[in-house]
Scaffold this active site. Structure first.
Site, short mmCIF file in Angstrom:
data_model
loop_
_atom_site.label_atom_id
_atom_site.label_comp_id
_atom_site.label_asym_id
_atom_site.label_seq_id
_atom_site.Cartn_x
_atom_site.Cartn_y
_atom_site.Cartn_z
N ASN A 1 0.95 -1.21 0.01
CA ASN A 1 -0.08 0.01 0.05
C ASN A 1 0.63 1.19 -0.05
OD1 ASN A 1 -1.35 2.11 0.73
ND2 ASN A 1 -3.12 1.00 1.67
N GLU B 1 -4.03 2.01 -2.82
CA GLU B 1 -4.02 3.26 -2.53
C GLU B 1 -3.08 4.23 -3.43
OE1 GLU B 1 -5.43 5.27 1.27
OE2 GLU B 1 -4.08 3.88 2.07
N ASP C 1 -4.06 -4.81 1.07
CA ASP C 1 -4.28 -4.26 2.21
C ASP C 1 -5.76 -4.80 2.85
OD1 ASP C 1 -4.92 -2.57 4.53
OD2 ASP C 1 -4.41 -0.88 3.59
N ASN D 1 -7.02 -4.47 5.88
CA ASN D 1 -7.48 -3.79 7.00
C ASN D 1 -8.09 -4.34 8.07
OD1 ASN D 1 -6.95 -0.86 6.78
ND2 ASN D 1 -8.21 -1.03 4.87
N ASP E 1 -1.53 -5.96 6.07
CA ASP E 1 -1.34 -6.40 4.74
C ASP E 1 -0.98 -7.78 4.60
OD1 ASP E 1 -0.93 -3.54 3.40
OD2 ASP E 1 -0.23 -3.53 5.71
N ASP F 1 2.86 4.62 5.09
CA ASP F 1 2.62 4.27 6.49
C ASP F 1 2.51 2.55 6.45
OD1 ASP F 1 0.06 4.32 4.96
OD2 ASP F 1 -0.85 5.15 6.78
N HIS F 2 2.28 2.03 5.24
CA HIS F 2 2.67 0.69 5.10
C HIS F 2 3.83 0.07 4.70
CE1 HIS F 2 -1.70 -0.43 5.22
NE2 HIS F 2 -1.94 1.21 4.97
#
Length: 255
Positions: free
Chosen positions: A7, A34, A145, A147, A216, A245-246
């Site tokens: 991501n 994303e 991802d 979530n 992930d 952030d991943h």
């Protein structure tokens, strides 16, 4: 064969990092989430110069998924069949005999919200469709991802996260139903270091403090799981300036 998911949280911002990462790791297939780019703005030429074909489905500012591959993608499809959704969250392609599905599961915002209900319905639709895909494609890999942190080991502080979005009971149960159709969590096929995470909030200095979640995942059909020799999280990109952030997740498959 090396498959990866990442991501990137804005491909426009992260493109230089992605291109450098491709040189370092030489993956055969990379699933991105994303991307946050409309299709006309997708950096197809930059990736082609790096040796990768691309199929993608994007929208401005939010969501967006893509599959990068050294081989030309075949049988490309976008979205979950039969599930009405304007958000660009799923793309699939066949690559070297493997059906690759790239997913960006909805975040859910907060437990009990409309977005949380949408997430659970989305996961239900994904599971039903992937069950059919698995019958058609025994060599199936679902990367992205999700979530969802499936287990307590996937959360830095399970008590703090208990009942919260990303770790709530209904989300984790939905993830287990997805596995139950015949998919394996590739990361858990091998012994792994404790506190192995793929996402850290930008706030509260979460990365340096180890306050992460493993959300992930690379899920493999049983046929591919038998070929899997390694699954790792590459945290190095998270250390860079202006990181996503991943962190990427990588699996290796023997022939």
């Amino acid at each position: 064969m090396r498959l990866a998911t990442w991501n990137v949280n804005s491909l426009k911002v992260r493109l230089p990092q992605l291109l450098a990462w491709l040189v370092r790791h030489h993956p055969d297939v990379v699933c991105l989430q994303e991307t946050k780019l409309e299709d006309a703005a997708f950096p197809r030429d930059d990736l082609a110069k790096a040796g990768y074909a691309a199929c993608f489905a994007g929208q401005k500012t939010y969501n967006g998924v893509a599959i990068l591959s050294r081989a030309a993608p075949q049988e490309v499809s976008v979205g979950i069949p039969g599930f009405q959704d304007e958000q660009k969250r799923v793309i699939a392609a066949t690559l070297d005999g493997i059906r690759v599905v790239c997913v960006y599961v909805p975040n859910g915002q907060s437990v009990g919200s409309d977005k949380y209900d949408y997430k659970l319905r989305w996961l239900e639709a994904l599971t039903a469709w992937l069950k059919e895909e698995l019958e058609r494609h025994p060599q199936l890999a679902v990367l992205g991802d999700y979530n969802v942190a499936p287990e307590e080991a996937d959360v830095h502080d399970p008590k703090q996260w208990e009942g919260q979005v990303l770790f709530s009971g209904p989300e984790r149960e939905a993830f287990q139903r997805l596995l139950s159709i015949g998919l394996k969590d590739s990361f858990r096929l091998f012994p792994q270091p404790e506190k192995s995470f793929t996402w850290w909030d930008y706030r509260m200095n979460a990365f340096k403090r180890g306050m992460g979640l493993r959300i992930d995942h690379i899920l493999l059909s049983e046929a591919l799981a038998r070929r899997c020799t390694r699954c790792v999280i590459d945290v190095e990109p998270r250390r860079e300036a202006r990181p996503s952030d991943h962190a990427p997740v990588i699996v290796e498959l023997k022939p």
